[in-house]
Scaffold this active site. Sequence first.
Site, PDB file in Angstrom:
ATOM      1  N   ASP A 205       0.891  -1.157   0.000  1.00  0.00           N
ATOM      2  CA  ASP A 205       0.000   0.000   0.000  1.00  0.00           C
ATOM      3  C   ASP A 205       0.930   1.207   0.000  1.00  0.00           C
ATOM      4  OD1 ASP A 205      -1.665   2.142   0.537  1.00  0.00           O
ATOM      5  OD2 ASP A 205      -2.973   1.001   1.862  1.00  0.00           O
ATOM      6  N   HIS A 206       1.109   1.816  -1.181  1.00  0.00           N
ATOM      7  CA  HIS A 206       2.161   2.838  -1.296  1.00  0.00           C
ATOM      8  C   HIS A 206       1.938   4.022  -0.369  1.00  0.00           C
ATOM      9  CE1 HIS A 206      -0.796   4.582  -4.135  1.00  0.00           C
ATOM     10  NE2 HIS A 206      -0.258   5.730  -3.804  1.00  0.00           N
ATOM     11  N   HIS A 268      -6.283   2.425   1.426  1.00  0.00           N
ATOM     12  CA  HIS A 268      -5.588   3.647   1.863  1.00  0.00           C
ATOM     13  C   HIS A 268      -6.238   4.279   3.091  1.00  0.00           C
ATOM     14  CE1 HIS A 268      -3.363   3.137  -1.693  1.00  0.00           C
ATOM     15  NE2 HIS A 268      -4.033   3.925  -2.498  1.00  0.00           N
TER      16      HIS A 268
END
Length: 513
Positions: A205-206, A268
Amino acid sequence: MTVEVARGVNPLRDPADRRLNRIAGPSALVIFGVTGDLSRKKLMPAVYDLANRGLLPPGFALVGFARRDWEDQDFAEVVRDAVKQYARTEFREETWQQLQQGIRFVQGEFDDPQAFRRLRETVDRLDVERGTMGNHAFYLSIPPKAFPVVAQQLLDSGLVDDNADDDRWRRVVIEKPFGNDQATARELNNALEAAFPADAIFRIDHYLGKETVQNILALRFANELYEPIWNRNYVDHVQITMAEDIGVGGRAGYYDGVGAARDVIQNHLLQLLALTAMEEPISLSADHLRAEKEKVLAAVTLPEDLSVATARGQYAGGWQGGEEVIGFLDEDGMNPQSTTETYAAIKLEINTRRWAGVPFYVRSGKRLGRRVTEIAVVFKKAPEHLFGQTSELGQNALVIRVQPDEGVTIRFGSKVPGYGTQVRDVTMDFGYGHAFTEASPEAYERLILDVLLGDPPLFPRHEEVDLSWQILDPVEKFWAEQGGPLEQYDPGSWGPPSADELLARDGRVWRRP
């Protein structure tokens, strides 16, 4: 007002967390899907930046796997072009020459056993030629439906059979979405765990690699100022926003059937919620961080009546920023009867002693007023018996800006200069860009290095993914039962009227970043 800190010093970096000061050991990174935008714009430039910072070993190897009819030198040129266009560090010929020596390419289809045999031969040669020692990370920058096929091929070809030597490792990296609901997420996890041990699966999950997201932990637990008021006694509510000012564009085919909630909220925003609401962990180790986040997600509850606790809509056509734009249903390749939302807002509660009764409002949308991701902790309003008649008393707020202008803003009341005692809201601002001379590493730099180091604090494990779907699945089911058509909202606005009504029922309003 601005916050000043000592130049060249980063007081927010945990001294025990030296990931960006540690050099990865001998290893090879194999990227599936090297022809895609993610690989070209993020992954290959991040690999170069790590090499340029001296964080990769001299013998590091980069292997591309795709259908293109390329030789090693063709792929090397693709990497070079991507690096020159998107890398964050200066291009240095000596760094490039060192990296280029370890670049290889394997042509093949995901369902072709022969291609995976060629891949094994390639990495085996790299073990000898580059000294990668059998340490291989497989980055699946491909559609999720292909994950099980590739995982099985890696297993059948012996690429993940590391039982013969406990000193070498095999790891797999996957991008979101992690399934389409709880059931498909579990199926995907089972398919991956058939080939890899659970602790060798890295779910990227950047957002968790962004400096500002990691600063949430420092802000909360390295400062005695906030902990006493970070609870239901002082916090009125929390708003977590991810807004984009663009439409779906060329992603219409992917986006239809996914929507804002699955695309952003499930991963996110629920990760941001967990970091905001979690208790202080015993340490910053992966196990302790994940345990506290999972406690938060397990305690999240939805209101009984989802009709008044959720809002959704689709952006219509119109004018935005002096440009005429088309509506979601008119995008190229879009089903004109689509009931996929481009805006989603959900009211959540966390059933813990710290947060009982404090609503968390999460929202995400496209074609909104501006591009911004932020967490706003809004505090209870002060009594007005002293200043109520002459002042515009608002609510104190602490706003963590994740992007694009990374930093923190504190909103508080201050006396207006002059006679009288009128009070108005002012802000005190901290921005990474003007507070530190040291540039923050790009999120994928940090995450790729963590994969090579085997350092997983920034990667959610399957339990977190499962709990996230457990929260979102009832909402998706409710929306599916409601059908369509969906409420439309103007481009450049902040969403459909139902979103404002969602907060108005509670006597609150959305922030306008």
